[in-house]
Write an enzyme that holds these catalytic residues in place. Structure first.
Site: not given
Length: 410
Positions: A12, A15, A39-40, A198, A283
């Site tokens: 997260d 990237k 997830g991007h 990741q 998060r």
């Protein structure tokens, strides 16, 4: 030239934005690991795209993207994502390829994944997408690859429900299949960008095992999942946030104290939009862990770092970063393998002055406030790795390039 982008923390890190930005100068973008658990989020003007399997470079109309050999692919999720892109005006025809060595995620793997984590005495916190089970089947040599879809004997070994699930997808999957080694070899002079999933601290071997992902999320995975030798990789970039986050269970030495630092945690989480793209889970947030970041730089031979979310700190009077751990009566400066030690670790913090200015208004690094530069340059010295890019917002334009990664370091 071949450039690798990995997450330098627990995932997260941003990237997706960085790969999207760097893809402008690439001809091919290869995602080398992970699956739909990633997830991007890409922001272009007033448009936002959430990608899970498709490499971020797909948003450029002239780029080729490849789902690499190290990936595990859920056909339903893949084609749902392709349909989403089509509905939003992104033409993917003839531009998306899949390594014939990539493994496929079956629905029963997803069920097993959820059940297994629930039965653990200490759950890993899996996304429940069947990723770990697919990698486990791969290691047990019981998995199914794209190349196996035409192997009748192998297909007959599958359960009927598996064959029924795959049947409507086979023709579409095979139409996208490529021998990735040959594909790359015939483009040896191209600019190729290898995209990780990741973060390196979730790598199966070098991460906080067992609280890790099941694939290779370190830079070495680019060679394996990208079907090239390690000496073919020219430049490794590690992406990290100006603070630290983690999703799911596992040690997090620099995590904000829930009692004394709850307000700071909520500020960082809300300002940084720290909610999972895949799961929506909030998060866990904490101070930048420089001990862990330095470890990541070394174990991945990072040529440079990319710093994201620095703008989250724009309004704070003071910023802190973790420069060592206190474990019992010892001060520890190296990242330990022991989960017990990491769980017991307390962060040794260093304070920095805030800059009280909107960094997104800066058009170059030279326009940054002195306090922001001091924070950046301390990190460089501590990690013995230069920071070549600084992101100060979600849009492509909010990206400060200090040195292009398409130029070999040195």
């Amino acid at each position: 030239m071949k450039v690798v982008v990995i997450g330098a923390q627990w995932g997260d890190e941003g990237k997706g934005k960085i790969v999207d930005y760097l893809a402008n100068e690439a001809q091919v973008i290869v995602r080398f690991s992970g699956g739909a658990n990633a997830g991007h989020t890409i922001v272009i003007g007033d448009q936002e795209y959430a990608l899970h399997l498709i490499p971020s470079g797909i948003l450029y109309p002239d780029k080729l993207v490849v789902l690499g050999a190290g990936m595990v692919i859920d056909p339903t999720a893949l084609f749902s994502e392709l349909d989403m892109l089509k509905d939003r005006g992104i033409d993917t025809n003839g531009r998306v390829f899949i390594s014939d060595r990539a493994h496929l995620v079956l629905p029963r793997y997803i069920d097993i994944d959820k059940e297994r984590d629930l039965k653990r005495a200490k759950p890993i916190g899996t996304t429940g997408r069947g990723i770990g089970i697919t990698y486990s089947m791969k290691s047990d040599r019981d998995g199914i690859r794209l190349a196996d879809l035409t192997w009748k004997e192998k297909m007959n070994e599958l359960e009927k429900s598996d064959r029924d699930f795959l049947a409507p997808y086979i023709e579409r999957l095979l139409s996208m299949s490529v021998d990735l080694a040959s594909f790359i070899k015939h483009r040896k002079n191209a600019q190729i960008l290898f995209e990780g999933a990741q973060g390196a601290l979730l790598d199966l071997d070098n991460g906080t095992y067992p609280y890790v992902s099941s694939g290779m999320s370190n830079a070495a995975g680019a060679a394996i999942g990208g079907c090239v030798g390690p000496r073919a990789l020219d430049n490794v970039l590690g992406v990290f946030k100006a603070y630290s986050t983690r999703v799911g269970n596992g040690p997090f030495p620099s995590e904000f104290d829930p009692d004394s630092e709850d307000q700071l945690c909520r500020f960082v989480r809300d300002t940084g939009r720290e909610y999972g793209v895949t799961t929506g889970r909030p998060r866990r947030c904490g101070y930048l862990d420089l001990v862990a970041l330095r470890y990541t730089c070394f174990t991945n031979s990072a040529d440079s770092l990319v710093m994201t979310h620095l703008d989250v700190y724009d309004t704070l009077d003071e910023i802190k970063a973790c420069v060592a751990y206190r474990i019992g009566d010892k001060v520890v400066e190296d990242f330990p393998a022991s989960i017990e030690a990491l769980n017991a670790a307390k962060p040794v913090l260093r304070s920095f002055g805030g800059w009280k200015k909107s960094l997104s208004d800066c058009l170059s690094y030279e326009e940054f406030p002195v306090a922001a530069m001091e924070y950046i340059e301390f990190i460089e010295r501590f990690c013995e790795t230069p920071i070549s890019i600084v992101s100060v917002g979600y849009d492509r334009k909010d990206t400060i390039i200090r040195k292009s990664p398409w130029k070999i370091s040195g």
